[in-house]
Scaffold this motif. Structure first.
Motif, PDB file in Angstrom:
ATOM      1  N   GLN A 271     -12.163   0.322  -6.068  1.00 28.72           N
ATOM      2  CA  GLN A 271     -11.147  -0.561  -5.509  1.00 28.72           C
ATOM      3  C   GLN A 271     -10.141   0.304  -4.752  1.00 28.72           C
ATOM      4  OE1 GLN A 271      -9.295  -2.951  -8.485  1.00 28.72           O
ATOM      5  NE2 GLN A 271      -8.603  -4.473  -7.022  1.00 28.72           N
ATOM      6  N   PHE A 272     -10.093   0.131  -3.433  1.00 31.06           N
ATOM      7  CA  PHE A 272      -9.285   0.989  -2.582  1.00 31.06           C
ATOM      8  C   PHE A 272      -8.359   0.150  -1.712  1.00 31.06           C
ATOM      9  CE2 PHE A 272     -13.171   3.146  -3.577  1.00 31.06           C
ATOM     10  CZ  PHE A 272     -12.746   4.400  -3.942  1.00 31.06           C
ATOM     11  N   GLY A 273      -7.266   0.757  -1.321  1.00 28.01           N
ATOM     12  CA  GLY A 273      -6.319   0.135  -0.426  1.00 28.01           C
ATOM     13  C   GLY A 273      -5.615   1.216   0.362  1.00 28.01           C
ATOM     14  N   LEU A 274      -4.456   0.878   0.910  1.00 28.61           N
ATOM     15  CA  LEU A 274      -3.697   1.793   1.744  1.00 28.61           C
ATOM     16  C   LEU A 274      -2.283   1.914   1.228  1.00 28.61           C
ATOM     17  CD1 LEU A 274      -4.763   0.174   5.109  1.00 28.61           C
ATOM     18  CD2 LEU A 274      -5.859   2.091   4.001  1.00 28.61           C
ATOM     19  N   TRP A 275      -1.727   3.110   1.269  1.00 29.09           N
ATOM     20  CA  TRP A 275      -0.345   3.376   0.905  1.00 29.09           C
ATOM     21  C   TRP A 275       0.357   3.823   2.177  1.00 29.09           C
ATOM     22  CZ3 TRP A 275       2.674   7.694   1.483  1.00 29.09           C
ATOM     23  CH2 TRP A 275       3.855   7.746   0.753  1.00 29.09           C
ATOM     24  N   ILE A 276       1.456   3.165   2.519  1.00 30.85           N
ATOM     25  CA  ILE A 276       2.216   3.474   3.735  1.00 30.85           C
ATOM     26  C   ILE A 276       3.651   3.807   3.337  1.00 30.85           C
ATOM     27  CG2 ILE A 276       2.976   2.627   5.998  1.00 30.85           C
ATOM     28  CD1 ILE A 276      -0.040   2.560   5.765  1.00 30.85           C
TER      29      ILE A 276
ATOM     30  N   GLY B  84      13.127   4.859   1.424  1.00 25.22           N
ATOM     31  CA  GLY B  84      12.529   5.231   0.150  1.00 25.22           C
ATOM     32  C   GLY B  84      11.518   4.223  -0.363  1.00 25.22           C
ATOM     33  N   ARG B  85      11.004   3.397   0.535  1.00 28.94           N
ATOM     34  CA  ARG B  85      10.065   2.349   0.131  1.00 28.94           C
ATOM     35  C   ARG B  85       8.643   2.742   0.502  1.00 28.94           C
ATOM     36  NH1 ARG B  85      12.074  -2.417   3.455  1.00 28.94           N
ATOM     37  NH2 ARG B  85      12.361  -0.701   4.902  1.00 28.94           N
TER      38      ARG B  85
ATOM     39  N   GLY C 165       8.883   2.066  -7.918  1.00 25.15           N
ATOM     40  CA  GLY C 165       8.026   1.290  -8.804  1.00 25.15           C
ATOM     41  C   GLY C 165       8.445  -0.151  -9.010  1.00 25.15           C
ATOM     42  N   VAL C 166       9.449  -0.605  -8.269  1.00 27.90           N
ATOM     43  CA  VAL C 166       9.944  -1.979  -8.395  1.00 27.90           C
ATOM     44  C   VAL C 166       9.616  -2.741  -7.113  1.00 27.90           C
ATOM     45  CG1 VAL C 166      12.009  -3.405  -8.689  1.00 27.90           C
ATOM     46  CG2 VAL C 166      11.812  -1.236  -9.918  1.00 27.90           C
ATOM     47  N   LEU C 167       9.097  -3.936  -7.264  1.00 24.91           N
ATOM     48  CA  LEU C 167       8.788  -4.774  -6.113  1.00 24.91           C
ATOM     49  C   LEU C 167      10.069  -5.201  -5.413  1.00 24.91           C
ATOM     50  CD1 LEU C 167       6.449  -6.300  -4.628  1.00 24.91           C
ATOM     51  CD2 LEU C 167       7.009  -8.238  -6.088  1.00 24.91           C
ATOM     52  N   VAL C 168      10.214  -4.856  -4.120  1.00 23.48           N
ATOM     53  CA  VAL C 168      11.406  -5.232  -3.360  1.00 23.48           C
ATOM     54  C   VAL C 168      11.075  -6.120  -2.168  1.00 23.48           C
ATOM     55  CG1 VAL C 168      12.760  -3.227  -4.067  1.00 23.48           C
ATOM     56  CG2 VAL C 168      11.343  -3.100  -2.003  1.00 23.48           C
ATOM     57  N   GLY C 169       9.803  -6.377  -1.945  1.00 24.60           N
ATOM     58  CA  GLY C 169       9.396  -7.232  -0.834  1.00 24.60           C
ATOM     59  C   GLY C 169       7.886  -7.349  -0.807  1.00 24.60           C
ATOM     60  N   PHE C 170       7.411  -8.125   0.134  1.00 19.86           N
ATOM     61  CA  PHE C 170       5.965  -8.256   0.275  1.00 19.86           C
ATOM     62  C   PHE C 170       5.617  -8.697   1.689  1.00 19.86           C
ATOM     63  CE2 PHE C 170       7.327 -12.477  -0.780  1.00 19.86           C
ATOM     64  CZ  PHE C 170       6.463 -13.327  -0.116  1.00 19.86           C
ATOM     65  N   VAL C 171       4.357  -8.492   2.019  1.00 24.91           N
ATOM     66  CA  VAL C 171       3.809  -8.973   3.276  1.00 24.91           C
ATOM     67  C   VAL C 171       2.826 -10.072   2.894  1.00 24.91           C
ATOM     68  CG1 VAL C 171       2.520  -8.375   5.358  1.00 24.91           C
ATOM     69  CG2 VAL C 171       3.992  -6.666   4.278  1.00 24.91           C
ATOM     70  N   PRO C 172       3.111 -11.325   3.255  1.00 21.65           N
ATOM     71  CA  PRO C 172       2.181 -12.397   2.905  1.00 21.65           C
ATOM     72  C   PRO C 172       0.841 -12.198   3.611  1.00 21.65           C
ATOM     73  CG  PRO C 172       3.978 -13.235   4.274  1.00 21.65           C
ATOM     74  CD  PRO C 172       4.257 -11.789   4.016  1.00 21.65           C
ATOM     75  N   SER C 173      -0.176 -12.813   3.081  1.00 21.74           N
ATOM     76  CA  SER C 173      -1.511 -12.699   3.659  1.00 21.74           C
ATOM     77  C   SER C 173      -1.473 -13.082   5.139  1.00 21.74           C
ATOM     78  CB  SER C 173      -2.477 -13.604   2.902  1.00 21.74           C
ATOM     79  OG  SER C 173      -3.778 -13.426   3.385  1.00 21.74           O
ATOM     80  N   ILE C 174      -2.015 -12.217   5.968  1.00 22.71           N
ATOM     81  CA  ILE C 174      -2.012 -12.436   7.412  1.00 22.71           C
ATOM     82  C   ILE C 174      -3.150 -13.393   7.749  1.00 22.71           C
ATOM     83  CG2 ILE C 174      -2.285 -11.317   9.660  1.00 22.71           C
ATOM     84  CD1 ILE C 174      -1.084  -8.785   8.321  1.00 22.71           C
ATOM     85  N   PRO C 175      -2.834 -14.519   8.391  1.00 21.08           N
ATOM     86  CA  PRO C 175      -3.879 -15.504   8.704  1.00 21.08           C
ATOM     87  C   PRO C 175      -5.012 -14.905   9.533  1.00 21.08           C
ATOM     88  CG  PRO C 175      -1.698 -16.399   9.164  1.00 21.08           C
ATOM     89  CD  PRO C 175      -1.518 -14.938   8.860  1.00 21.08           C
TER      90      PRO C 175
END
Length: 125
Positions: free
Chosen positions: A29-34, A39-40, A60-70
């Motif tokens: 299971q792989f993804g990307l870290w940007i 400091g995010r 380590g704390v969730l401060v936002g998100f990118v919703p699923s891109i249509p």
């Protein structure tokens, strides 16, 4: 995201000057870290779903998100790179810019001369 696809997307992002690395979230299971300002960090596509989405973390704390891109479940690698490059992380719910910012100087590929050795020779260049 499949391992070799994640590696190619990371390389393309680094070629555009975006500090990216491959994120190993679990077994196969792989993804990307940007790395993003303030400091995010954005962790893209590690949950195994078909769509492209991300969590934005700070210490380590969730401060936002990118919703699923249509439509992102059918994106090519170039479209994935473009979508990540166009993402504006300034708000807790990130949005997509109309155009990507001007690419910065390319960053070196991760692993350098030992890259294939560290990855276990599982792919071709």
């Amino acid at each position: 995201m499949e391992e070799n696809r994640a590696r190619r997307v990371v390389d393309a992002l680094r070629d555009r000057g975006i500090d990216a690395r491959m994120e190993k979230a679990g077994v196969y299971q792989f993804g990307l870290w940007i790395k993003i300002p303030g400091g995010r960090e954005a962790i893209w596509d590690t949950d195994g779903s078909a769509g492209l989405e991300a969590q934005v973390m700070r210490d380590g704390v969730l401060v936002g998100f990118v919703p699923s891109i249509p439509g992102s479940d059918d994106f090519t690698e170039e479209q994935v790179v473009d979508a990540i490059a166009r993402t504006d992380y300034d708000q807790p719910v990130a949005t997509q810019r109309r155009t990507a910012p001007v690419p910065a100087a390319p960053l070196p590929r991760q692993g350098g001369v030992f890259r294939r050795f560290l990855d276990g020779f599982r792919y071709r260049d």
